[in-house]
Motif scaffolding. Structure first.
Motif, PDB file in Angstrom:
ATOM      1  N   PRO A  23     -88.741 -83.986 -38.077  1.00 40.85           N
ATOM      2  CA  PRO A  23     -89.072 -82.644 -37.572  1.00 40.85           C
ATOM      3  C   PRO A  23     -88.177 -82.262 -36.400  1.00 40.85           C
ATOM      4  N   LEU A  24     -87.823 -81.004 -36.336  1.00 41.16           N
ATOM      5  CA  LEU A  24     -87.056 -80.507 -35.203  1.00 41.16           C
ATOM      6  C   LEU A  24     -87.906 -80.595 -33.926  1.00 41.16           C
ATOM      7  N   PRO A  25     -87.287 -80.934 -32.789  1.00 45.60           N
ATOM      8  CA  PRO A  25     -88.058 -81.100 -31.536  1.00 45.60           C
ATOM      9  C   PRO A  25     -88.415 -79.762 -30.901  1.00 45.60           C
ATOM     10  N   LEU A  26     -89.220 -78.981 -31.613  1.00 42.72           N
ATOM     11  CA  LEU A  26     -89.504 -77.616 -31.174  1.00 42.72           C
ATOM     12  C   LEU A  26     -90.326 -77.577 -29.886  1.00 42.72           C
ATOM     13  N   GLU A  27     -91.233 -78.527 -29.718  1.00 39.71           N
ATOM     14  CA  GLU A  27     -92.015 -78.539 -28.479  1.00 39.71           C
ATOM     15  C   GLU A  27     -91.106 -78.744 -27.271  1.00 39.71           C
ATOM     16  N   SER A  28     -90.104 -79.590 -27.417  1.00 35.95           N
ATOM     17  CA  SER A  28     -89.168 -79.810 -26.316  1.00 35.95           C
ATOM     18  C   SER A  28     -88.320 -78.573 -26.050  1.00 35.95           C
ATOM     19  N   VAL A  29     -87.926 -77.887 -27.134  1.00 35.92           N
ATOM     20  CA  VAL A  29     -87.128 -76.671 -26.987  1.00 35.92           C
ATOM     21  C   VAL A  29     -87.916 -75.612 -26.210  1.00 35.92           C
ATOM     22  N   ARG A  30     -89.230 -75.564 -26.437  1.00 32.69           N
ATOM     23  CA  ARG A  30     -90.047 -74.547 -25.761  1.00 32.69           C
ATOM     24  C   ARG A  30     -90.191 -74.805 -24.267  1.00 32.69           C
ATOM     25  N   LEU A  31     -89.877 -76.027 -23.836  1.00 30.33           N
ATOM     26  CA  LEU A  31     -89.955 -76.346 -22.406  1.00 30.33           C
ATOM     27  C   LEU A  31     -88.719 -75.865 -21.630  1.00 30.33           C
ATOM     28  N   ASP A  33     -86.105 -73.581 -19.898  1.00 26.29           N
ATOM     29  CA  ASP A  33     -85.988 -72.250 -19.294  1.00 26.29           C
ATOM     30  C   ASP A  33     -84.744 -72.288 -18.429  1.00 26.29           C
ATOM     31  N   THR A  34     -83.647 -71.818 -18.971  1.00 28.10           N
ATOM     32  CA  THR A  34     -82.386 -71.919 -18.240  1.00 28.10           C
ATOM     33  C   THR A  34     -81.383 -70.885 -18.717  1.00 28.10           C
ATOM     34  N   ARG A  35     -80.472 -70.562 -17.833  1.00 29.26           N
ATOM     35  CA  ARG A  35     -79.272 -69.796 -18.162  1.00 29.26           C
ATOM     36  C   ARG A  35     -78.108 -70.681 -17.750  1.00 29.26           C
ATOM     37  N   ALA A  36     -77.189 -70.930 -18.666  1.00 26.69           N
ATOM     38  CA  ALA A  36     -76.167 -71.937 -18.369  1.00 26.69           C
ATOM     39  C   ALA A  36     -74.804 -71.548 -18.906  1.00 26.69           C
ATOM     40  N   ASP A  61     -88.714 -69.790 -23.685  1.00 25.01           N
ATOM     41  CA  ASP A  61     -89.841 -69.639 -24.604  1.00 25.01           C
ATOM     42  C   ASP A  61     -89.488 -70.058 -26.030  1.00 25.01           C
ATOM     43  N   GLY A  62     -88.675 -71.083 -26.168  1.00 18.35           N
ATOM     44  CA  GLY A  62     -88.332 -71.602 -27.487  1.00 18.35           C
ATOM     45  C   GLY A  62     -87.185 -70.911 -28.175  1.00 18.35           C
ATOM     46  N   VAL A  63     -86.603 -69.913 -27.529  1.00 11.68           N
ATOM     47  CA  VAL A  63     -85.479 -69.174 -28.117  1.00 11.68           C
ATOM     48  C   VAL A  63     -84.209 -69.505 -27.346  1.00 11.68           C
ATOM     49  N   ILE A  64     -83.198 -69.985 -28.064  1.00  9.51           N
ATOM     50  CA  ILE A  64     -81.904 -70.305 -27.457  1.00  9.51           C
ATOM     51  C   ILE A  64     -80.879 -69.306 -27.979  1.00  9.51           C
ATOM     52  N   ASP A  65     -80.377 -68.477 -27.091  1.00  6.61           N
ATOM     53  CA  ASP A  65     -79.308 -67.536 -27.436  1.00  6.61           C
ATOM     54  C   ASP A  65     -77.976 -68.117 -26.983  1.00  6.61           C
ATOM     55  N   ILE A  66     -77.125 -68.463 -27.942  1.00 10.19           N
ATOM     56  CA  ILE A  66     -75.767 -68.894 -27.614  1.00 10.19           C
ATOM     57  C   ILE A  66     -74.891 -67.645 -27.638  1.00 10.19           C
ATOM     58  N   GLU A  67     -74.625 -67.129 -26.446  1.00 13.98           N
ATOM     59  CA  GLU A  67     -73.870 -65.879 -26.349  1.00 13.98           C
ATOM     60  C   GLU A  67     -72.418 -66.082 -26.752  1.00 13.98           C
ATOM     61  N   ALA A  68     -71.871 -67.271 -26.487  1.00 14.69           N
ATOM     62  CA  ALA A  68     -70.499 -67.576 -26.885  1.00 14.69           C
ATOM     63  C   ALA A  68     -70.308 -69.082 -26.878  1.00 14.69           C
ATOM     64  N   LEU A  69     -69.678 -69.584 -27.924  1.00 17.42           N
ATOM     65  CA  LEU A  69     -69.290 -70.990 -27.993  1.00 17.42           C
ATOM     66  C   LEU A  69     -67.864 -71.042 -28.510  1.00 17.42           C
TER      67      LEU A  69
END
Length: 305
Positions: A23-31, A33-36, A61-69
């Protein structure tokens, strides 16, 4: 970034990670809270390494936006944007990007595959997916991928020989000419549709000296099995390149069926064959039509004269 809870969860499921079914570690992802803004000299993703990777992201809140990679992947320039939404029990993924100048041989070597193919590849994609595991995300990928290549060479396999063997058979002649050991493509491009765990060619177009190839078919993303039928058109100039490939007018009218199937882990030399039985059937059909048209033409001449 996710704290000790994420490390503990990862340790408990380490044994399943290689299969992609944990399973994907979704509970960990929800923890998180950062801008990096992250700069990594070398990032290892599975068997692949991204050099000089730079990432700008926002996670909350469990959402990761990769604005640029951005980075370098096997000699190619990688650029992408993506959103991973793990706020619910089933994660969703939305990704778009490009990879320009990928060294195909380096990429194959990284996957422990025989680097029979050399040259460069350019890719553009816009994909979505959803799932609870990594394998589910792969199987649910959906969207278009565009592929173009440059200086593409298929090592130790001669497409010319494969087709000339079929020509010699239809001519009822022995094939004694020597052929180049490799196949050099002047063009290979494909529009690919990804859906239901498969990548489907819509279609693939390739050109070699005096040979044009078009194909459809599909590739299974998880098993890496493929089944891709092609048709080849031969130019009359092929006889100048290989004298054994003497092409009569009737042979120039034929689309030569080339059936390719197998698995990427098997020997590429066993992947493709020319369906000579179909060629002989087409020749017989064309000959019947030619005789019919000839007789019909004479009958019409008598009718109106």
């Amino acid at each position: 970034m996710a704290g000790p809870e994420a490390a503990s969860a990862a340790a408990n499921t380490e044994g399943d990670e290689a299969s992609g079914d944990r399973p994907l570690p979704l509970e960990s992802v929800r923890l998180i809270d950062t801008r990096a803004q992250i700069a990594v000299e070398q990032a290892v993703v599975g068997v692949h390494s991204i050099e000089g990777m730079a990432v700008t992201l926002r996670a909350r809140d469990g959402v990761i936006d990769i604005e640029a990679l951005t980075g370098e992947l096997h000699g190619g320039r990688l650029e992408l944007q993506a959103q991973f939404d793990g706020a619910h029990n089933k994660a969703t993924l939305d990704a778009a990007g490009s990879l320009v100048g990928l060294d195909i041989a380096r990429a194959l070597a990284a996957m422990d595959a025989d680097p029979r193919l050399t040259g460069t590849a350019n890719l553009e994609w816009q994909l979505t997916s959803r799932g609870r595991t990594a394998n589910e995300l792969v199987a649910a990928l959906n969207g278009p991928v565009k592929l173009t290549t440059g200086q593409l060479v298929l090592q130790e396999i001669s497409v010319e020989r494969l087709l000339c063997q079929a020509v010699a058979l239809t001519n009822q002649q022995a094939l004694t000419a020597s052929f180049p050991g490799n196949s050099s493509f002047s063009k290979l491009a494909a529009d690919i549709e990804v859906a239901d765990g498969k990548a489907r060619l819509r279609p693939l177009n390739a050109e070699l000296p005096q040979i044009a190839i078009e194909g459809t078919g599909e590739f299974d993303l998880l098993s890496q099995d493929f089944d891709t039928p092609f048709t080849a058109r031969l130019s009359p100039d092929l006889e100048q390149l290989v004298p054994a490939c003497r092409l009569s007018t009737r042979l120039l009218d034929i689309e030569w069926p080339v059936d390719c199937a197998g698995n990427t882990a098997t020997d590429p030399a066993d992947w493709c064959r020319v369906d000579t039985e179909q060629v002989l059937e087409d020749l017989a059909t064309n000959e019947v039509l030619r005789k019919f048209k000839k007789k019909a033409g004479k009958w019409l001449d008598k009718l109106f004269n």
